[in-house]
Motif scaffolding. Structure first.
Motif, PDB file in Angstrom:
ATOM      1  N   GLY A  83     -83.801  86.203 -81.848  1.00 40.28           N
ATOM      2  CA  GLY A  83     -83.798  87.045 -80.659  1.00 40.28           C
ATOM      3  C   GLY A  83     -82.884  86.546 -79.551  1.00 40.28           C
ATOM      4  O   GLY A  83     -82.210  85.520 -79.681  1.00 40.28           O
ATOM      5  N   PRO A  84     -82.876  87.287 -78.439  1.00 41.95           N
ATOM      6  CA  PRO A  84     -82.043  86.889 -77.307  1.00 41.95           C
ATOM      7  C   PRO A  84     -82.513  85.571 -76.692  1.00 41.95           C
ATOM      8  O   PRO A  84     -83.599  85.076 -76.993  1.00 41.95           O
ATOM      9  CB  PRO A  84     -82.191  88.050 -76.328  1.00 41.95           C
ATOM     10  CG  PRO A  84     -83.423  88.759 -76.731  1.00 41.95           C
ATOM     11  CD  PRO A  84     -83.610  88.518 -78.195  1.00 41.95           C
ATOM     12  N   ASP A  85     -81.701  85.034 -75.813  1.00 47.11           N
ATOM     13  CA  ASP A  85     -81.994  83.722 -75.228  1.00 47.11           C
ATOM     14  C   ASP A  85     -83.309  83.695 -74.464  1.00 47.11           C
ATOM     15  O   ASP A  85     -84.012  82.691 -74.487  1.00 47.11           O
ATOM     16  CB  ASP A  85     -80.852  83.284 -74.313  1.00 47.11           C
ATOM     17  CG  ASP A  85     -79.605  82.911 -75.098  1.00 47.11           C
ATOM     18  OD1 ASP A  85     -79.746  82.563 -76.289  1.00 47.11           O
ATOM     19  OD2 ASP A  85     -78.507  82.974 -74.526  1.00 47.11           O
ATOM     20  N   TRP A  86     -83.669  84.803 -73.784  1.00 49.03           N
ATOM     21  CA  TRP A  86     -84.905  84.766 -72.999  1.00 49.03           C
ATOM     22  C   TRP A  86     -86.125  84.607 -73.903  1.00 49.03           C
ATOM     23  O   TRP A  86     -87.127  84.020 -73.502  1.00 49.03           O
ATOM     24  CB  TRP A  86     -85.038  85.980 -72.088  1.00 49.03           C
ATOM     25  CG  TRP A  86     -85.277  87.279 -72.808  1.00 49.03           C
ATOM     26  CD1 TRP A  86     -84.336  88.193 -73.192  1.00 49.03           C
ATOM     27  CD2 TRP A  86     -86.539  87.811 -73.218  1.00 49.03           C
ATOM     28  NE1 TRP A  86     -84.937  89.245 -73.829  1.00 49.03           N
ATOM     29  CE2 TRP A  86     -86.298  89.047 -73.848  1.00 49.03           C
ATOM     30  CE3 TRP A  86     -87.857  87.372 -73.118  1.00 49.03           C
ATOM     31  CZ2 TRP A  86     -87.302  89.835 -74.370  1.00 49.03           C
ATOM     32  CZ3 TRP A  86     -88.862  88.164 -73.642  1.00 49.03           C
ATOM     33  CH2 TRP A  86     -88.593  89.390 -74.254  1.00 49.03           C
ATOM     34  N   VAL A  87     -86.048  85.120 -75.135  1.00 48.26           N
ATOM     35  CA  VAL A  87     -87.159  84.944 -76.078  1.00 48.26           C
ATOM     36  C   VAL A  87     -87.241  83.485 -76.496  1.00 48.26           C
ATOM     37  O   VAL A  87     -88.319  82.892 -76.516  1.00 48.26           O
ATOM     38  CB  VAL A  87     -86.975  85.861 -77.310  1.00 48.26           C
ATOM     39  CG1 VAL A  87     -87.989  85.529 -78.387  1.00 48.26           C
ATOM     40  CG2 VAL A  87     -87.082  87.317 -76.922  1.00 48.26           C
ATOM     41  N   LYS A  88     -86.107  82.888 -76.807  1.00 49.08           N
ATOM     42  CA  LYS A  88     -86.087  81.496 -77.245  1.00 49.08           C
ATOM     43  C   LYS A  88     -86.515  80.554 -76.130  1.00 49.08           C
ATOM     44  O   LYS A  88     -87.158  79.539 -76.373  1.00 49.08           O
ATOM     45  CB  LYS A  88     -84.691  81.134 -77.748  1.00 49.08           C
ATOM     46  CG  LYS A  88     -84.295  81.925 -78.972  1.00 49.08           C
ATOM     47  CD  LYS A  88     -82.846  81.681 -79.316  1.00 49.08           C
ATOM     48  CE  LYS A  88     -82.405  82.571 -80.456  1.00 49.08           C
ATOM     49  NZ  LYS A  88     -80.982  82.521 -80.703  1.00 49.08           N
ATOM     50  N   GLU A  89     -86.164  80.896 -74.893  1.00 49.41           N
ATOM     51  CA  GLU A  89     -86.531  80.048 -73.759  1.00 49.41           C
ATOM     52  C   GLU A  89     -88.002  80.207 -73.375  1.00 49.41           C
ATOM     53  O   GLU A  89     -88.553  79.351 -72.699  1.00 49.41           O
ATOM     54  CB  GLU A  89     -85.637  80.375 -72.563  1.00 49.41           C
ATOM     55  CG  GLU A  89     -84.190  79.976 -72.777  1.00 49.41           C
ATOM     56  CD  GLU A  89     -83.250  80.555 -71.743  1.00 49.41           C
ATOM     57  OE1 GLU A  89     -83.732  81.256 -70.817  1.00 49.41           O
ATOM     58  OE2 GLU A  89     -82.036  80.325 -71.853  1.00 49.41           O
ATOM     59  N   SER A  90     -88.634  81.292 -73.794  1.00 45.17           N
ATOM     60  CA  SER A  90     -90.046  81.524 -73.474  1.00 45.17           C
ATOM     61  C   SER A  90     -90.954  80.510 -74.153  1.00 45.17           C
ATOM     62  O   SER A  90     -92.043  80.229 -73.675  1.00 45.17           O
ATOM     63  CB  SER A  90     -90.468  82.930 -73.892  1.00 45.17           C
ATOM     64  OG  SER A  90     -89.779  83.895 -73.165  1.00 45.17           O
ATOM     65  N   GLY A  91     -90.507  79.991 -75.283  1.00 41.93           N
ATOM     66  CA  GLY A  91     -91.331  79.030 -76.008  1.00 41.93           C
ATOM     67  C   GLY A  91     -92.607  79.672 -76.518  1.00 41.93           C
ATOM     68  O   GLY A  91     -92.596  80.798 -77.009  1.00 41.93           O
ATOM     69  N   LEU A  92     -93.713  78.969 -76.384  1.00 40.59           N
ATOM     70  CA  LEU A  92     -94.981  79.482 -76.882  1.00 40.59           C
ATOM     71  C   LEU A  92     -95.522  80.638 -76.058  1.00 40.59           C
ATOM     72  O   LEU A  92     -96.406  81.353 -76.515  1.00 40.59           O
ATOM     73  CB  LEU A  92     -96.007  78.353 -76.954  1.00 40.59           C
ATOM     74  CG  LEU A  92     -95.685  77.256 -77.967  1.00 40.59           C
ATOM     75  CD1 LEU A  92     -96.748  76.178 -77.933  1.00 40.59           C
ATOM     76  CD2 LEU A  92     -95.543  77.816 -79.356  1.00 40.59           C
ATOM     77  N   MET A  93     -94.992  80.837 -74.869  1.00 39.85           N
ATOM     78  CA  MET A  93     -95.398  82.004 -74.066  1.00 39.85           C
ATOM     79  C   MET A  93     -94.964  83.307 -74.727  1.00 39.85           C
ATOM     80  O   MET A  93     -95.483  84.374 -74.420  1.00 39.85           O
ATOM     81  CB  MET A  93     -94.820  81.926 -72.649  1.00 39.85           C
ATOM     82  CG  MET A  93     -95.579  81.015 -71.729  1.00 39.85           C
ATOM     83  SD  MET A  93     -97.321  81.475 -71.548  1.00 39.85           S
ATOM     84  CE  MET A  93     -97.167  83.027 -70.697  1.00 39.85           C
TER      85      MET A  93
END
Length: 105
Positions: free
Chosen positions: A63-73
């Motif tokens: 997915g996009p970067d914001w998904v990867k940066e969300s982590g377990l959230m």
């Protein structure tokens, strides 16, 4: 329960796969296969199998970067979105006469 649980399990496993496996460049290509397959296996073990949810786990890796940066959230976000869909289905389908949703919970 299948929709909400499936999306939560898949999103959480996808985020874990990205953090633990995709951190190594040699294993990065296998990350998407591990995320999708592992999501399906975990959903089956948990008893909340929802096949489209495997794509949610795949988004955790591709997915996009914001998904990867969300982590377990990302798991909480996916479960919240799935909950909104289920509640919408409950409201709309139970307003119609002669229909009862869900028939199985």
């Amino acid at each position: 329960r299948n929709v909400i649980g499936g999306h939560f399990i898949s999103a959480t496993f996808g985020a874990l796969t990205y953090k633990l496996i995709c951190a190594y460049p040699l294993l990065k290509p296998a990350g998407s296969a591990i995320a999708a397959t592992g999501s399906v296996v975990l959903m089956m073990l948990a008893g909340c199998f929802h096949p489209p949810s495997a794509a949610t786990g795949l988004l955790g890796v591709l997915g996009p970067d914001w998904v990867k940066e969300s982590g377990l959230m990302y798991g909480v976000q996916a479960a919240t979105g799935a909950s909104v869909m289920v509640v919408s289905g409950l409201v709309i389908n139970n307003l119609l006469q002669g229909k009862k949703y869900p028939t199985y919970w």
